[in-house]
Design an enzyme around this catalytic site. Structure first.
Site, PDB file in Angstrom:
ATOM      1  N   HIS A  61      -5.763  -6.419   3.131  1.00  0.00           N
ATOM      2  CA  HIS A  61      -4.474  -6.014   3.725  1.00  0.00           C
ATOM      3  C   HIS A  61      -3.814  -4.238   3.206  1.00  0.00           C
ATOM      4  O   HIS A  61      -2.678  -4.451   3.759  1.00  0.00           O
ATOM      5  CB  HIS A  61      -3.347  -7.387   2.809  1.00  0.00           C
ATOM      6  CG  HIS A  61      -3.001  -8.430   3.598  1.00  0.00           C
ATOM      7  ND1 HIS A  61      -2.256  -8.414   4.591  1.00  0.00           N
ATOM      8  CD2 HIS A  61      -3.700  -9.651   3.190  1.00  0.00           C
ATOM      9  CE1 HIS A  61      -1.733 -10.442   4.633  1.00  0.00           C
ATOM     10  NE2 HIS A  61      -3.434 -10.253   3.712  1.00  0.00           N
ATOM     11  N   LYS A 100      12.586  -3.948   2.440  1.00  0.00           N
ATOM     12  CA  LYS A 100      11.452  -3.943   2.107  1.00  0.00           C
ATOM     13  C   LYS A 100      10.929  -3.334   1.019  1.00  0.00           C
ATOM     14  O   LYS A 100      12.082  -2.878  -0.159  1.00  0.00           O
ATOM     15  CB  LYS A 100      10.329  -3.046   3.282  1.00  0.00           C
ATOM     16  CG  LYS A 100      10.902  -1.799   2.977  1.00  0.00           C
ATOM     17  CD  LYS A 100      10.078  -0.874   3.932  1.00  0.00           C
ATOM     18  CE  LYS A 100      10.534  -1.128   5.552  1.00  0.00           C
ATOM     19  NZ  LYS A 100       9.855  -1.620   6.469  1.00  0.00           N
ATOM     20  N   ARG A 101      10.030  -4.018  -0.127  1.00  0.00           N
ATOM     21  CA  ARG A 101       9.621  -3.588  -1.059  1.00  0.00           C
ATOM     22  C   ARG A 101       9.629  -2.373  -1.464  1.00  0.00           C
ATOM     23  O   ARG A 101       9.476  -1.278  -0.498  1.00  0.00           O
ATOM     24  CB  ARG A 101       8.130  -4.407  -1.590  1.00  0.00           C
ATOM     25  CG  ARG A 101       8.136  -5.626  -1.960  1.00  0.00           C
ATOM     26  CD  ARG A 101       9.115  -6.158  -3.029  1.00  0.00           C
ATOM     27  NE  ARG A 101       8.236  -5.551  -4.627  1.00  0.00           N
ATOM     28  CZ  ARG A 101       7.094  -5.832  -5.286  1.00  0.00           C
ATOM     29  NH1 ARG A 101       7.820  -7.229  -4.680  1.00  0.00           N
ATOM     30  NH2 ARG A 101       7.551  -5.716  -6.298  1.00  0.00           N
ATOM     31  N   LYS A 152       6.607   3.661   1.936  1.00  0.00           N
ATOM     32  CA  LYS A 152       7.012   3.157   2.310  1.00  0.00           C
ATOM     33  C   LYS A 152       8.201   4.529   2.802  1.00  0.00           C
ATOM     34  O   LYS A 152       9.128   4.554   4.135  1.00  0.00           O
ATOM     35  CB  LYS A 152       7.403   1.621   1.951  1.00  0.00           C
ATOM     36  CG  LYS A 152       6.505   0.661   2.295  1.00  0.00           C
ATOM     37  CD  LYS A 152       7.315  -0.800   1.677  1.00  0.00           C
ATOM     38  CE  LYS A 152       6.311  -1.992   1.752  1.00  0.00           C
ATOM     39  NZ  LYS A 152       6.465  -2.152   3.181  1.00  0.00           N
ATOM     40  N   THR A 162       5.867  -6.151   8.811  1.00  0.00           N
ATOM     41  CA  THR A 162       6.137  -8.224   9.304  1.00  0.00           C
ATOM     42  C   THR A 162       8.009  -8.235   9.878  1.00  0.00           C
ATOM     43  O   THR A 162       8.108  -7.726  10.586  1.00  0.00           O
ATOM     44  CB  THR A 162       5.926  -8.927   8.766  1.00  0.00           C
ATOM     45  OG1 THR A 162       6.069  -9.045   7.804  1.00  0.00           O
ATOM     46  CG2 THR A 162       4.409  -8.936   8.752  1.00  0.00           C
ATOM     47  N   LYS A 167      10.994  -8.972  12.788  1.00  0.00           N
ATOM     48  CA  LYS A 167      11.652  -9.706  12.980  1.00  0.00           C
ATOM     49  C   LYS A 167      12.823  -8.713  13.203  1.00  0.00           C
ATOM     50  O   LYS A 167      13.849  -9.400  14.063  1.00  0.00           O
ATOM     51  CB  LYS A 167      11.972  -9.989  11.178  1.00  0.00           C
ATOM     52  CG  LYS A 167      10.406 -11.136  10.488  1.00  0.00           C
ATOM     53  CD  LYS A 167      11.532 -10.504   8.771  1.00  0.00           C
ATOM     54  CE  LYS A 167      10.048 -11.386   7.953  1.00  0.00           C
ATOM     55  NZ  LYS A 167      10.496 -10.923   6.898  1.00  0.00           N
TER      56      LYS A 167
HETATM   57  C1  LIG Z   1       9.495  -9.767   6.217  1.00  0.00           C
HETATM   58  C2  LIG Z   1       9.353  -9.538   4.903  1.00  0.00           C
HETATM   59  C3  LIG Z   1       8.854  -8.240   4.058  1.00  0.00           C
HETATM   60  C4  LIG Z   1       8.088  -7.512   4.327  1.00  0.00           C
HETATM   61  O1  LIG Z   1       8.884  -6.498   5.402  1.00  0.00           O
HETATM   62  P1  LIG Z   1       7.765  -4.914   5.127  1.00  0.00           P
HETATM   63  O2  LIG Z   1       9.326  -4.808   5.775  1.00  0.00           O
HETATM   64  O3  LIG Z   1       6.719  -5.439   6.571  1.00  0.00           O
HETATM   65  O4  LIG Z   1       7.252  -4.578   4.384  1.00  0.00           O
HETATM   66  C5  LIG Z   1       8.957  -8.345   2.631  1.00  0.00           C
HETATM   67  N1  LIG Z   1      10.190  -9.040   2.089  1.00  0.00           N
HETATM   68  C6  LIG Z   1       9.961  -9.685   2.544  1.00  0.00           C
HETATM   69  C7  LIG Z   1      11.583 -11.101   2.097  1.00  0.00           C
HETATM   70  C8  LIG Z   1      10.762 -10.322   3.881  1.00  0.00           C
HETATM   71  O5  LIG Z   1      10.966 -11.384   4.574  1.00  0.00           O
END
Ligand SMILES: *Cc1c(COP(=O)(O)O)cnc(C)c1O
Length: 834
Positions: free
Chosen positions: A376, A567-568, A573, A675, A679
Site C-alpha cells: 500500500h 483525507k488523513r 498529501k 480512494t 468517491k
Molecule cells: C475514502 C476514505 C479515506 C481515503 O481517502 P484518501 O483521499 O484516498 O486518502 C480515508 N478516510 C475515510 C473516512 C474515507 O472514507
C-alpha cells in the site's frame, strides 16, 4: 458436543424450521415493538434513543442472520475454494443504512418507523461509526467485503475487534484533541460472539527441539504465555442477492487455565490483572496512517490476528479433511492487506510443521501457494521492520522459521547471481546493517505467490524501485490491482437524489455494474438533464452547508464553489499547498484583484496521527487562516475556509455528494492510489490533481479536458532532488513572496508569534521531500482555470456529468473481479434457497 443436543440435532439437521421473517413494513414494525418492549427491557423511566436504534438494528440483524445461515451452508455444501482477507483495519462506518439498502428494505423500513412516529434518517444518525481503521487502507477492506458479498464470492474478513477504534477528533482553540472512541459503550447489535470457536495464541517462551519415534527432529514452542482469541462475527450483506458473508473480529481475553493457576495459588488480584494484560492486546487501534511504529504491543496485535485466523481456517479444514493437507492450497487463499498481517507466513509454516506434522517443503509449498500480498505504500517511514531481538523474545519459534526462510532464499539468490554479495545483502529479509531488523515487506514478497500494488503507477514504481531486485528474480509474481470503492455506500446510499435521477435516465443496473454509467454521457449535452443534475448537487451542498455550520460554525453558501480536501493529514498529501492557495486568494481579495471572481468555500478535514507534530501544525494553520479569512469583511461572498473536525466514514457520506472540486494534490509518486478521489468522481466532483496514484487512471477515463492537471510528474520529482531551490522559486514568482510574507509576518498568528515558522521552514527547505514550492505556481494557475470553468455553469455541469459517467472502472466490484481472476480463482456461489 453436549449429549443433550444429540436428539435435538437429529430432529433439526440444519436449522430450526421457522417461517421466513417479514420483509414488509408490518413485519418490521411488529419485530421492532417486540425488541423494544421485551428484549431491551423498556420501561418509561429508562427509554433512550439507543434503545430505538438497537431495536431497529436487531430487527435487521435477524433478517441478515436468516440469509447468513443459507450463505454459509451453500459454501460448506459446495466445498468450494474460499479466500480470507487478513487486515489489521476494517473502517466499516455505519451498518444500518447499508443493511437497509442491501436487503431492499429502505422503503419498508422508513414506513415502519413512520408508523411508529419515528424517522429512519434520525435513527440512522444514532449509530456510531465502526472506526476500526485509519484511512484508505481500512476503508478499502470494508469496500472489498461489500463487493465480495455482492459478487457472491466466498470471502471472509479477519480482523481485530478493537475496544477503542480511531480516536474522535475535537478542535480546541484550533488544536487537535484526541478523545478515545468507546464505540462499544452501548453494545454492538450487529455482532455475534462465538466463544465456541475461541483459540489459544502463544507468546514468549522458547523453541524446544526433540526427536520423535521415527527419528525426525521436530520443534515445539514451549513455556509460553497464552491468551485466548474469541471471535465476534459481523454480517456482510451483498446487494440484493441474499448473500451474507462474514467479518470475523478477534477479541483477546485471558485463558481460563491461566486464571485457574493463579486462583489456586490464592492470587485473586493477580489473576484478574492477568486478564487485563491479555485484553490489552485488542484494546486500541494504532492511529498511525502510513507510518510504522515499532511498538511491541503492535507486533502482538499483528501476530494475534494472524495466528487466531489461521488456526480458525485450519480447524475447519481438519474437521472436514483430517490431517490430509494435500488439497489445502487448492481450497484456501489468504490476502494480506499490507505487511501488517505478514506474521501469517511463518505462523502457517509453524502450524503445519509443529502442530500438523508436515515437513518444510510441503509446508512451504502450501504457504507460498496460499498467501498473496498487497503493498500500500512506497514511503520508507511506512515500511514495517521489527528488531530481531524483540521479535525473538515475543515470537521465538517464528523467528527460527523466518531465519530458515531467509537462509533458503539467500541460497536461491546466490545461485541466480553467484558472487553478488551486495545483492544478497540488499535482498536479505533480515537487515544486518546496524541493529538487525526483519523487513516484513521482503518476507511477504519472498513467501507470497502474488505481490500487487494498488494503482498502475504504484505497481510500476514497486517493480522499478522498492522491489526491483525481487522483480528481476520473479517477474511473474508482480501485478497491479487498481483500487475501487463500493457504489452502494458511496452513491446509492449516500446520494439518493443523484441515484434517483440516474435511475430515471438510464435505469438502475449501475448499482452492480458501474460501467453502465457510461450511458450518462449521452445526457451531458441535454440542457434539461444538466439543470436537474445541477439541482441535485445544490441540494447536496445545502446538506453539507448545514453540517459545516453546526460542526465548524462557518457559513457556506451553496451558490459558491465547494472546494474539498478530506483525507488523513500528511505532508505528502500536501494540505499545506491547499492552504497556500487559500492565502493567495485572500491576498488577492485584500489587493482588490477580484474582477471575474468565483466565490469559493474551501473545506479541509482529516485526522493527524497524535505523534505527528507537523501534521498537527498544519491543522493549526488551517484553523488560523480560517479565523482570519472568515472574519475579514472583505472576503464576504468571495471566500470561506473551514476545518471539519472528526472526518470519518459517515461524514464522507455527506461530503462527497456535495463537492464541486476534489483536491487530490499529493507529491507525484507518493500516494499509492487514493480512494477518496474515486468517491468524489462518482458523485460528479471534478478533480484538481497531480499525476499520482489512481488520479492518472481517473484522468484517462474522464479525458484530460475534464480534469484539472498540474504539477511535477513522479519522474520529474525524483530528477529535482539534489538541485531543488525553493527560495529561488518563491523569489521568482509573482504571488508566492506575498503568501510567504503573510505567513512570516504573524498575520495569522498575532498572539502566538513563531507558530508557523516550522511550516515556512519546511517550504523553504531544499531537502523538502514533498516539493511543495515546486508545485505552487502550477497549482495556482490550475485553480485559476477551475474558477473560470465554474463560472460557466453549463460547461461545469457537463464536466460533472462526464466524471460520474466515466467512473465505472473505480467500482470495487471491478477490483475484486480482478483479484479473483488473477489471484483467488473463486467460484461464484449463490446463497442456498430454503
Ligand atoms: C475514502 C476514505 C479515506 C481515503 O481517502 P484518501 O483521499 O484516498 O486518502 C480515508 N478516510 C475515510 C473516512 C474515507 O472514507
Amino acid at each position: 458436543m453436549n449429549t443433550v443436543n444429540k436428539p435435538f440435532l437429529a430432529k433439526h439437521p440444519n436449522t430450526l424450521k421457522i417461517p421466513p421473517l417479514g420483509m414488509n413494513a408490518i413485519g418490521l414494525e411488529e419485530d421492532f415493538c417486540r425488541y423494544f418492549n421485551h428484549t431491551l427491557g423498556w420501561d418509561s423511566a429508562s427509554v433512550s434513543s439507543h434503545h430505538v436504534y438497537s431495536s431497529c438494528a436487531l430487527v435487521l440483524r435477524d433478517r441478515l442472520v436468516e440469509r447468513w445461515r443459507r450463505t454459509q451452508r451453500a459454501y460448506n455444501e459446495s466445498d468450494c475454494k474460499q479466500a480470507y482477507y487478513l487486515s489489521l483495519e476494517f473502517l466499516m462506518g455505519r451498518a444500518l443504512g447499508n443493511a437497509l439498502l442491501n436487503m431492499d428494505l429502505q422503503g419498508a423500513g422508513a414506513e415502519a418507523m413512520r408508523n411508529l412516529g419515528l424517522d429512519m434518517e434520525e435513527v440512522q444518525e444514532l449509530e456510531s461509526d465502526a472506526g476500526l481503521g485509519n484511512g484508505g487502507l481500512g476503508r478499502l477492506a470494508a469496500c472489498f467485503l461489500d463487493s465480495c458479498a455482492t459478487l457472491q464470492l466466498p470471502v471472509t474478513g479477519y480482523g481485530i475487534r478493537y475496544e477503542y477504534g480511531m480516536f474522535r477528533q475535537k478542535i480546541d482553540h484550533g488544536h487537535q484533541l484526541e478523545e478515545p472512541d468507546h464505540w462499544l459503550r452501548n453494545g454492538n447489535p450487529w455482532e455475534i460472539e462465538r466463544p465456541e470457536y475461541a483459540v489459544r495464541v502463544k507468546f514468549g517462551g522458547r523453541s524446544d527441539f526433540y526427536i520423535d519415534a521415527a527419528g525426525n527432529t521436530l520443534a515445539r514452542w514451549v513455556d509460553t504465555q497464552d491468551v485466548l482469541a474469541v471471535p465476534f462475527d459481523m454480517p456482510i450483506p451483498g446487494y440484493g442477492n441474499g448473500t451474507v458473508n462474514t467479518l470475523r473480529l478477534w477479541k483477546a481475553t485471558a485463558t481460563e487455565e491461566f486464571d485457574l493457576d493463579e486462583f489456586n495459588a490464592g492470587s485473586y488480584t493477580e489473576a484478574v490483572a492477568a486478564k487485563n494484560a491479555a485484553e490489552h492486546i485488542t484494546m486500541v487501534l494504532y492511529p498511525n496512517d502510513a507510518s510504522e511504529n515499532g511498538k511491541e504491543l503492535r507486533l502482538r496485535q499483528q501476530y494475534f490476528l494472524a495466528s487466531a485466523s489461521l488456526q480458525d481456517v485450519l480447524r475447519k479444514w481438519v474437521h472436514k479433511h483430517g490431517q490430509n493437507f494435500s488439497g489445502f492450497a487448492a481450497k484456501n487463499c489468504f490476502q494480506l492487506n499490507d505487511t501488517h498481517p505478514t506474521c501469517a507466513v511463518p505462523e502457517l509454516m509453524r502450524l503445519l510443521m509443529d502442530e500438523h506434522g508436515l515437513g518444510w517443503d510441503e509446508a512451504w509449498e502450501i504457504t507460498s501457494n496460499t498467501m498473496a500480498y498487497t503493498n500500500h505504500t512506497l514511503l520508507p517511514e511506512a515500511l514495517e521492520r521489527w528488531a530481531v531481538s524483540m521479535f525473538g523474545r515475543l515470537l521465538p519459534r517464528l523467528l527460527d522459521i523466518i531465519r530458515e526462510i531467509n537462509a533458503r532464499f539467500t541460497r536461491e539468490v546466490s545461485m541466480r547471481w553467484p558472487g553478488d554479495i551486495d545483492r544478497e545483502r540488499r535482498m536479505s529479509i533480515i537487515d544486518e546493517t546496524g541493529t538487525p531488523q526483519i523487513r516484513m515487506a521482503y518476507l511477504a514478497v519472498v513467501a507470497c505467490h502474488s505481490v500487487n500494488g494498488v494503482a498502475a503507477l504504484h505497481s510500476q514504481l514497486l517493480q522499478q524501485h522498492l522491489f526491483h531486485d525481487f522483480f528481476e528474480l520473479w517477474p511473474s509474481k508482480f501485478n497491479n490491482k487498481t483500487n475501487g470503492v463500493t457504489p452502494r455506500r458511496w452513491m446509492a446510499s449516500s446520494n439518493p437524489l443523484l441515484s434517483s435521477l440516474i435511475d430515471r435516465s438510464i435505469g438502475d443496473a449501475w448499482r452492480t455494474d458501474l460501467t453502465k454509467l457510461t450511458a450518462l454521457k449521452g445526457f451531458a449535452g441535454d440542457k434539461k438533464f444538466r439543470t436537474e443534475w445541477h439541482k441535485v448537487k445544490q441540494s447536496n451542498k445545502q446538506r453539507l452547508a448545514e453540517m459545516v455550520a453546526s460542526d465548524c460554525g462557518v457559513e457556506f453558501d451553496p451558490a459558491a464553489m465547494f472546494d474539498v480536501q478530506v483525507k488523513r493529514i500528511h505532508e505528502y498529501k500536501r494540505q499545506l499547498l491547499n492552504v497556500l492557495h487559500v492565502i493567495h486568494l485572500y491576498d488577492r481579495i485584500k489587493r482588490g484583484d477580484v474582477a471575474n471572481w468565483t466565490s469559493r468555500c474551501v473545506l479541509i478535514g482529516g485526522k493527524a496521527a497524535p505523534g505527528y507534530i507537523m501534521a498537527k501544525r498544519i491543522i493549526r494553520l488551517v484553523t488560523a487562516v480560517a479565523d482570519v479569512v472568515n472574519h475579514d469583511p472583505a472576503t464576504k461572498g468571495l471566500l470561506r475556509l473551514a476545518f471539519l473536525p472528526d472526518y470519518r466514514v459517515s461524514a464522507m457520506e455527506v461530503i462527497c455528494p456535495a463537492a464541486d472540486l476534489s483536491e487530490q494534490i499529493s507529491t507525484a509518486g507518493k500516494e499509492a492510489s487514493g480512494t477518496g478521489n474515486m468517491k468524489f468522481m462518482m458523485n460528479g466532483a471534478i478533480t484538481i490533481g497531480t499525476l499520482d496514484g489512481a488520479n492518472i487512471e481517473i484522468r484517462e477515463e474522464v479525458g484530460a479536458e475534464n480534469f484539472f492537471l498540474f504539477g511535477l510528474t513522479a519522474v520529474q520529482v525524483e530528477a529535482m532532488r539534489g538541485h531543488y531551490d525553493p527560495a529561488a522559486i518563491v523569489a521568482n514568482d509573482a504571488d508566492f513572496p506575498r503568501v510567504i510574507h503573510l505567513l512570516q509576518s504573524g498575520h495569522f498568528n498575532l498572539f502566538e508569534s513563531g507558530l508557523f515558522d516550522p511550516v515556512v521552514q519546511s517550504i523553504l527547505n531544499p531537502n523538502d521531500p514533498w516539493l511543495t514550492a515546486a508545485d505552487f505556481r502550477g497549482f495556482v494557475d490550475a485553480q485559476q482555470e477551475v474558477a473560470a470553468a465554474y463560472r460557466d455553469r453549463e460547461r461545469w455541469t457537463r464536466m460533472s456529468i462526464l466524471n460520474s459517467a466515466t467512473s465505472g472502472k473505480f467500482s470495487s466490484d471491478r477490483t475484486i473481479q480482478d483479484y479473483n481472476r488473477d489471484i483467488w480463482h473463486l467460484p461464484q456461489v449463490p446463497a442456498h434457497v430454503e
